[in-house]
Design a protein around this motif. Structure first.
Motif, PDB file in Angstrom:
ATOM      1  N   PRO A   1      16.549  11.520   9.298  1.00 22.03           N
ATOM      2  CA  PRO A   1      17.534  10.494   9.677  1.00 22.03           C
ATOM      3  C   PRO A   1      17.239   9.155   8.998  1.00 22.03           C
ATOM      4  O   PRO A   1      16.149   8.955   8.451  1.00 22.03           O
ATOM      5  CB  PRO A   1      17.372  10.382  11.190  1.00 22.03           C
ATOM      6  CG  PRO A   1      16.027  10.929  11.496  1.00 22.03           C
ATOM      7  CD  PRO A   1      15.672  11.896  10.415  1.00 22.03           C
ATOM      8  N   ALA A   2      18.226   8.262   9.039  1.00 17.99           N
ATOM      9  CA  ALA A   2      18.060   6.917   8.472  1.00 17.99           C
ATOM     10  C   ALA A   2      16.961   6.180   9.225  1.00 17.99           C
ATOM     11  O   ALA A   2      16.745   6.419  10.414  1.00 17.99           O
ATOM     12  CB  ALA A   2      19.371   6.149   8.574  1.00 17.99           C
TER      13      ALA A   2
ATOM     14  N   TYR B   1      20.228  11.655   3.476  1.00 14.12           N
ATOM     15  CA  TYR B   1      19.657  11.525   4.815  1.00 14.12           C
ATOM     16  C   TYR B   1      20.634  12.170   5.787  1.00 14.12           C
ATOM     17  O   TYR B   1      21.747  12.561   5.415  1.00 14.12           O
ATOM     18  CB  TYR B   1      19.353  10.061   5.172  1.00 14.12           C
ATOM     19  CG  TYR B   1      20.564   9.157   5.258  1.00 14.12           C
ATOM     20  CD1 TYR B   1      21.245   8.765   4.108  1.00 14.12           C
ATOM     21  CD2 TYR B   1      21.045   8.705   6.490  1.00 14.12           C
ATOM     22  CE1 TYR B   1      22.353   7.949   4.181  1.00 14.12           C
ATOM     23  CE2 TYR B   1      22.157   7.881   6.565  1.00 14.12           C
ATOM     24  CZ  TYR B   1      22.807   7.519   5.415  1.00 14.12           C
ATOM     25  OH  TYR B   1      23.914   6.717   5.487  1.00 14.12           O
TER      26      TYR B   1
ATOM     27  N   ASN C   1      21.930  11.322   9.242  1.00 16.13           N
ATOM     28  CA  ASN C   1      22.962  10.774  10.131  1.00 16.13           C
ATOM     29  C   ASN C   1      23.880   9.765   9.437  1.00 16.13           C
ATOM     30  O   ASN C   1      24.070   8.656   9.898  1.00 16.13           O
ATOM     31  CB  ASN C   1      22.323  10.153  11.368  1.00 16.13           C
ATOM     32  CG  ASN C   1      21.196   9.189  11.026  1.00 16.13           C
ATOM     33  OD1 ASN C   1      20.598   9.282   9.960  1.00 16.13           O
ATOM     34  ND2 ASN C   1      20.920   8.266  11.917  1.00 16.13           N
ATOM     35  N   TRP C   2      24.421  10.191   8.295  1.00 15.62           N
ATOM     36  CA  TRP C   2      25.434   9.369   7.630  1.00 15.62           C
ATOM     37  C   TRP C   2      26.788   9.718   8.224  1.00 15.62           C
ATOM     38  O   TRP C   2      26.986  10.788   8.804  1.00 15.62           O
ATOM     39  CB  TRP C   2      25.399   9.587   6.113  1.00 15.62           C
ATOM     40  CG  TRP C   2      25.684  10.994   5.687  1.00 15.62           C
ATOM     41  CD1 TRP C   2      24.777  12.013   5.610  1.00 15.62           C
ATOM     42  CD2 TRP C   2      26.959  11.550   5.329  1.00 15.62           C
ATOM     43  NE1 TRP C   2      25.401  13.165   5.215  1.00 15.62           N
ATOM     44  CE2 TRP C   2      26.731  12.915   5.035  1.00 15.62           C
ATOM     45  CE3 TRP C   2      28.247  11.035   5.213  1.00 15.62           C
ATOM     46  CZ2 TRP C   2      27.770  13.767   4.642  1.00 15.62           C
ATOM     47  CZ3 TRP C   2      29.272  11.879   4.819  1.00 15.62           C
ATOM     48  CH2 TRP C   2      29.035  13.222   4.542  1.00 15.62           C
TER      49      TRP C   2
ATOM     50  N   GLY D   1      19.040   5.563   4.239  1.00 17.14           N
ATOM     51  CA  GLY D   1      20.292   5.090   4.844  1.00 17.14           C
ATOM     52  C   GLY D   1      20.574   3.627   4.560  1.00 17.14           C
ATOM     53  O   GLY D   1      21.247   2.965   5.344  1.00 17.14           O
ATOM     54  N   ARG D   2      20.109   3.118   3.387  1.00 18.18           N
ATOM     55  CA  ARG D   2      20.308   1.699   3.088  1.00 18.18           C
ATOM     56  C   ARG D   2      21.438   1.454   2.086  1.00 18.18           C
ATOM     57  O   ARG D   2      21.556   0.340   1.560  1.00 18.18           O
ATOM     58  CB  ARG D   2      19.003   1.054   2.632  1.00 18.18           C
ATOM     59  CG  ARG D   2      18.371   1.597   1.388  1.00 18.18           C
ATOM     60  CD  ARG D   2      17.191   0.725   0.935  1.00 18.18           C
ATOM     61  NE  ARG D   2      16.059   0.730   1.839  1.00 18.18           N
ATOM     62  CZ  ARG D   2      15.659  -0.326   2.578  1.00 18.18           C
ATOM     63  NH1 ARG D   2      16.312  -1.462   2.510  1.00 18.18           N
ATOM     64  NH2 ARG D   2      14.612  -0.240   3.368  1.00 18.18           N
TER      65      ARG D   2
ATOM     66  N   CYS E   1      28.217   5.558   5.056  1.00 14.03           N
ATOM     67  CA  CYS E   1      27.008   4.778   5.339  1.00 14.03           C
ATOM     68  C   CYS E   1      26.357   5.312   6.607  1.00 14.03           C
ATOM     69  O   CYS E   1      26.858   6.255   7.214  1.00 14.03           O
ATOM     70  CB  CYS E   1      27.337   3.301   5.505  1.00 14.03           C
ATOM     71  SG  CYS E   1      28.429   2.926   6.881  1.00 14.03           S
ATOM     72  N   ASN E   2      25.267   4.697   6.992  1.00 11.36           N
ATOM     73  CA  ASN E   2      24.596   5.204   8.179  1.00 11.36           C
ATOM     74  C   ASN E   2      25.337   4.781   9.450  1.00 11.36           C
ATOM     75  O   ASN E   2      26.088   3.803   9.466  1.00 11.36           O
ATOM     76  CB  ASN E   2      23.083   4.909   8.137  1.00 11.36           C
ATOM     77  CG  ASN E   2      22.650   3.619   8.747  1.00 11.36           C
ATOM     78  OD1 ASN E   2      23.083   3.268   9.843  1.00 11.36           O
ATOM     79  ND2 ASN E   2      21.776   2.901   8.046  1.00 11.36           N
ATOM     80  N   GLU E   3      25.142   5.572  10.484  1.00 12.28           N
ATOM     81  CA  GLU E   3      25.927   5.406  11.711  1.00 12.28           C
ATOM     82  C   GLU E   3      25.812   4.019  12.324  1.00 12.28           C
ATOM     83  O   GLU E   3      26.763   3.510  12.914  1.00 12.28           O
ATOM     84  CB  GLU E   3      25.472   6.451  12.752  1.00 12.28           C
ATOM     85  CG  GLU E   3      25.910   7.855  12.431  1.00 12.28           C
ATOM     86  CD  GLU E   3      25.309   8.890  13.386  1.00 12.28           C
ATOM     87  OE1 GLU E   3      25.882   9.979  13.487  1.00 12.28           O
ATOM     88  OE2 GLU E   3      24.261   8.597  14.010  1.00 12.28           O
TER      89      GLU E   3
END
Lengths: 541, 541
Positions: free
Chosen positions: B23-24, B154, B156-157, B318-319, B341-343
């Protein structure tokens, strides 16, 4: 030439032309730091070369319209007179189910990619990058509407398309307010508008209301006695109002009240932002079912004259920014509306749009414009009259349901509802079969004023009579009742959502916003029955 | 079970599933004060009750779909294989005029107000108030596309629809940056993106570029040697990039460069905002006309593999916030695109949308979704392949025009264009009829690198050779040339617009951005001829 003719001629020569107004005063000191810092988007420097005939433009990054997959779009739209324009007995039966049946009449609109006549709406233009002020054809239509219906009282007003009132308000906030400032709002107001400004550290400053919405005397008191140190912010220079069918209270600000508020805003140099999505949904006074009479059809002039005037009509200085939307007159998903305001504000807002939303969606602009053109101006007026009747029938039906579920007694209002017809709702007196006599009318459970505009009935639930009022408090009781209602199958808008502040010291009742804009008749009937049962149980708990 | 099988089984059991990612990491410290202050819109509290069967909702102010005038919308759309998928000799003739002729093939899409199956797109939903993340059907389509084409590294995008990259960037700026901060950008970059952030007092911090766009070594130097006092701002934590066919330079950042930049961003904790409208317009290396060969059709897998990977593909933390738009793959007027993008960032951006633009326009969402559904995923891939070929033909034709107007000599680049094929353009050697001998090749007037992606050729005009260079200066000379070109009938984008700063100390050439995205072949031919004449006269003035 006789002397009478000579005098008349002189009078005509010296008087301003009919409808002529002075230009707006300079209000540029109201602009925020962000707005002042906006430069003309450098790419727009090319604009002046774009229309020069024969010029080859290789500067802009515009994709070729040949690559737009959409070669045309079309739509079947309801005819302009789909809904009755009068509240005849026949029309009450026409609500909803008639529409869903076989009788729905439509006409079609179509937008080609390339139009033969340059003035015709076409996708090659509507789906291309374009002016943030919107398609010129649509901008002209809304400007004509603003002129005819709102009649601004100064000369250099203009219109500018936007992507819906929520974003329009967002842009106005950033254009007018710096962080740390406050905006004048009604004591109960639209929560999304507050959620738009609060993250920028722009806080609501509440003004007490009555049956006409914001009170002029309360506004003057707030402004005249402003204590910058105690308040922690400078005196507000922006006022946010939903003058017609205010969300959530359903109140409507009449002309004299508007004049009073406007003059105070002149005196204290305040800009009035008028978020007016319910303007044409002016249902008029609620008449109990038994006394209700047919409301006749109206000419366009009678229709316009019957509507409460907009703030624009008294805006001789150009200090009103009016937000109109197609969300209620067509559909929310259009994400389309327009500003009517003075050119200086419009220019700054257009700059803000260029670097964010750009122009509203081209599909929406072309379909809405084509609909307006297909209907014609009288057709659009007829459509709006039809909508007004529909909302009137809905308002009437919902209030009728309350009157069947409760014992409504009409009373002169007090406090919030001073001077208007308040209905106090008590549990219905039912004949007792056992004693064969009537029970006495119980204490009222809640009160409300049937709204004269908009989509909402605002119920004031007398939670002070609840056994736990002193121990639990009004806010907790309201939430408890909200949950009990939801569990019983009805969701109404809980009042706490519409309190723009954390202040509950002046609140002694619970509130519920009941929307009659959607749903079927049987829903209203069922909902009021459930509400009656749950409320009676809740209050006697 | 033999031991080999046992080990393999063990290995499978302990290794993460193929394609599984971590995950991120927590990046919430990047949020701006404005973003942190955003609360969930109070009206959304009702959301959890909205889908409960049988529940009567009188809380929301939703107009009844019966009052939406649009009973359906439909469109004739180009078939997915309207444009050739290979650069065969036949395809070069198909550019534009074929499309406008009789051979245009279309298929039709239609969206009814009410759909029989709840999963089908319908106007009653698309034109109603809805989730700011967009229609679930369309959000799923773009998520599938991001997964297949960009392959985020990653777990959780997520994706979130938006109203076009300009507004998407506006929301990212407000979500990540506080006033007084800086954003890392290329030395030459997209002016509208700068105009979006500057009014909020968020200033560009330039990083030198070469033929692949932003230089990793230059980025490291800026970050490693950051002097907060001298710069007057904290070290930037946001980087803005147009990695494919950068606007205006046309440069494309390759995978290794992306990895280098990404690692520096990990080291210095920087968020990468990847504005990538030209992603599928990857034309590849320019081959001079004489050597040009047919480029064969590709399978979807070959097509995807042939595209420079997105920053998402190496984004294991996740950046990266990636902005995609339908402006170039369908039409700008759609005002529609999506974030990948990340959640955590998606949730904050969605809150921002709820109190401003809300959801993208419902017409656009339903028409674009219907087009994607009608074409199917392979059909959309085929459409994108066709667009890539079209832009390749356009790029080739424009560069061919320059090669016909000027004497192009290919040279190893230096400075900005290190290591890539630079064309130096001199006045064409023409046989002199009088002397019956060739003139010597003159000094190059300008240089450029044929772009491998995007819509733009970036000309570096050697203004240092202009007689007035020392006295007038490069910026003034460039403007003078821009005006002379415009007066002669050609508008090219003047370089000064793309300088994000007021710094001209490192600028020794004039620049022009030439777009090949629009216009007809004869326009390109005429424009390059005019450009040649005006430039030769200008430089010898």
């Amino acid at each position: 030439m006789n002397s009478e003719g000579f005098e008349a001629l002189l009078a005509r020569a010296s008087a301003p032309a009919q409808g002529a107004h002075a230009p707006a005063i300079d209000l540029s000191h109201h602009l925020s730091d962000v707005s002042r810092a906006r430069e003309t988007s450098p790419l727009k420097l090319f604009q002046k070369y774009f229309n020069k005939p024969g010029l080859i433009g290789l500067a802009g990054g515009l994709p070729a319209p040949a690559y737009f997959p959409f070669t045309d779009i079309s739509s079947n739209i309801l005819v302009h007179n789909s809904f009755p324009s009068s509240t005849s007995p026949e029309s009450t039966f026409s609500w909803l189910w008639k529409l869903l049946g076989a009788k729905e009449k439509t006409t079609s609109i179509s937008v080609p990619k390339f139009a033969t006549r340059p003035e015709d709406i076409n996708l090659a233009t509507a789906l291309q990058y374009g002016l943030s002020s919107g398609l010129p054809q649509l901008n002209k239509l809304v400007k004509d509407f603003s002129k005819k219906v709102y009649q601004p009282a100064y000369e250099n007003w203009t219109t500018l398309l936007h992507a819906g009132n929520t974003d329009a308000w967002n842009k106005v906030v950033l254009t007018l307010c710096n962080p740390g400032e406050g905006v004048l709002v009604s004591r109960w107001t639209y929560p999304s508008a507050m959620a738009t400004m609060k993250p920028y550290d722009i806080q609501p400053v509440t003004v007490d209301i009555d049956a006409q919405g914001m009170r002029a005397d309360a506004l003057r008191e707030v402004l005249a006695n402003w204590d910058e140190a105690a308040r922690g912010m400078p005196r507000p220079h922006v006022l946010y109002t939903v003058p017609i069918g205010e969300n959530p209270t359903g109140t409507t600000t009449g002309l004299q009240r508007k004049k009073d508020i406007y003059q105070i805003c002149v005196e204290f140099d305040v800009i009035i932002v008028c978020d007016d999505p319910y303007y044409v949904l002016q249902e008029g006074t609620y008449i109990p079912k038994a006394q209700r009479e047919v409301r006749a059809s109206e000419t366009d002039e009678e229709f316009i004259a019957s509507l409460e005037p907009s703030y624009l009509k008294i805006d001789y200085q150009g200090r009103v920014i009016r937000l109109d939307t197609f969300s209620k007159t067509m559909a929310p998903g259009c994400r389309l509306g327009w500003y009517t305001c003075n050119e200086m504000f419009a220019e700054r807002i257009e700059r803000a749009a260029e670097t964010s939303t750009q122009a509203p969606c081209g599909f929406s602009q072309s379909l809405v414009a084509s609909t307006l053109i297909q209907w014609g101006e009288p057709g659009f007026m007829r459509w709006l009259k039809g909508l007004r009747v529909q909302y009137t029938l809905r308002r009437d039906f919902l209030v009728d349901c309350f009157s069947e579920e409760f014992q409504l007694t009409s009373a002169a209002g007090s406090g919030l509802w001073t001077g208007c017809q308040v209905y106090n709702a008590s549990p219905r007196t039912r004949p007792s079969s056992f004693f064969n006599e009537k029970m006495p009318v119980a204490k009222p459970l809640f009160s409300f004023v049937p709204p004269t505009s908009g989509m909402f009935v605002w119920l004031k639930v007398h939670l002070a009579d609840h056994p736990d009022y002193e121990t639990v408090g009004v806010k907790e009781l309201e939430s408890k009742l909200f949950i009990e209602l939801a569990e019983a199958g009805v969701v109404m808008g809980p009042g706490f959502m519409f309190n723009p502040t954390d202040d509950w010291s002046d609140v002694t009742s619970g509130h519920f916003r009941v929307s009659f804009s959607n749903g079927e008749k049987e829903d209203f009937k069922k909902a009021t029955t459930i509400f009656g049962r749950v409320l009676r149980e809740f209050m006697s708990a």
